[in-house]
Design an enzyme around this catalytic site. Structure first.
Site, PDB file in Angstrom:
ATOM      1  N   GLU A 117     -20.825 -78.531 -42.714  1.00  9.88           N
ATOM      2  CA  GLU A 117     -21.721 -79.131 -41.705  1.00  9.88           C
ATOM      3  C   GLU A 117     -21.162 -78.971 -40.289  1.00  9.88           C
ATOM      4  O   GLU A 117     -21.914 -78.721 -39.345  1.00  9.88           O
ATOM      5  CB  GLU A 117     -21.998 -80.595 -42.022  1.00  9.88           C
ATOM      6  CG  GLU A 117     -22.691 -80.851 -43.376  1.00  9.88           C
ATOM      7  CD  GLU A 117     -23.961 -80.022 -43.614  1.00  9.88           C
ATOM      8  OE1 GLU A 117     -24.576 -79.541 -42.654  1.00  9.88           O
ATOM      9  OE2 GLU A 117     -24.321 -79.837 -44.793  1.00  9.88           O
ATOM     10  N   CYS A 143     -17.459 -68.133 -49.132  1.00 12.35           N
ATOM     11  CA  CYS A 143     -17.318 -68.685 -47.770  1.00 12.35           C
ATOM     12  C   CYS A 143     -17.904 -70.091 -47.747  1.00 12.35           C
ATOM     13  O   CYS A 143     -18.917 -70.374 -48.376  1.00 12.35           O
ATOM     14  CB  CYS A 143     -18.064 -67.792 -46.785  1.00 12.35           C
ATOM     15  SG  CYS A 143     -18.148 -68.469 -45.106  1.00 12.35           S
ATOM     16  N   CYS A 147     -17.309 -65.253 -40.446  1.00 10.86           N
ATOM     17  CA  CYS A 147     -17.631 -66.554 -39.857  1.00 10.86           C
ATOM     18  C   CYS A 147     -16.517 -67.018 -38.914  1.00 10.86           C
ATOM     19  O   CYS A 147     -16.771 -67.599 -37.866  1.00 10.86           O
ATOM     20  CB  CYS A 147     -17.881 -67.594 -40.954  1.00 10.86           C
ATOM     21  SG  CYS A 147     -19.461 -67.352 -41.809  1.00 10.86           S
TER      22      CYS A 147
HETATM   23 ZN   LIG Z   1     -25.895 -75.517 -44.625  1.00 10.99          ZN
HETATM   24 ZN   LIG Z   2     -18.968 -66.640 -44.001  1.00  7.21          ZN
END
Ligand SMILES: [Zn+2]
Ligand SMILES: [Zn+2]
Length: 179
Positions: free
Chosen positions: A134, A149, A171
């Site tokens: 989150e 991930c 990411c």
């Molecule tokens: Zn999400």
């Molecule tokens: Zn990722």
């Protein structure tokens, strides 16, 4: 990415252990720091008597309005009640990057919920995984196709347990691009 200050909100009664998990691990694995902790009640209007669940978007809005002076740019809230959004049976959490507020629920993170015996290690990893996911959204990350991930969308606790709480390299790069 420099240090990120995050405020934490307990929504309703929340186990001290859960808060401790987030407070302890955020600075270890990320450069994130829990700056301040607030307590708010669960807004009554979020309860759906038909579903016997709580509408997470309503709670997020309530938190955003209650913390109108915005002590932190990023707010994570934690609750023990079961959350839902329209169209889904349940959610582990939800984030509103535009408000800088997210929420996670521990309701479905306890092994006991699945008929298994209590296991603090498993619970800790799940809390951290959902919390990091989150916060990732608050940092403008979308869902990631990499099933290992943390930003992979969790449909079930199996997804949560498999992916763990770390960002994939792609990411990670996106996060570091944030000023
Ligand atoms: Zn999400
Ligand atoms: Zn990722």
């Amino acid at each position: 990415m420099g240090k990120i200050d995050i405020c934490l909100v307990e929504v309703g009664k929340v186990d001290e252990q859960t808060i401790e998990i987030i407070e302890r691990n955020f600075p270890i694995y990320f450069n994130w720091n829990i700056k301040e902790i607030f307590k708010l009640p669960i807004p009554a209007q979020s309860f759906n008597p038909k579903r016997k669940q709580f509408h997470s978007s309503t709670i997020i809005l309530f938190i955003s309005n209650s913390l109108s002076k915005k002590p932190c740019k990023f707010v994570i809230s934690v609750t023990e009640v079961d959350l839902y959004v329209e169209g889904l049976n349940f959610v582990f959490g939800e984030a509103r990057p535009d408000l800088g507020v997210c929420i996670i629920s521990t309701y479905r993170l306890k092994p006991e919920y699945y008929g298994e015996s209590k296991d603090l290690k498993i619970f800790e990893r799940r809390v951290l995984t959902e919390a990091v996911h989150e916060i990732g959204h608050l940092l403008n990350l979308k869902h990631c196709k990499d099933p290992n991930c943390v930003m992979f969308f969790s449909n079930s606790i199996f997804d949560t347990d498999r992916k763990g709480f770390l960002f994939c390299d792609r990411c990670k790069i996106k996060i570091t691009e944030i000023k």
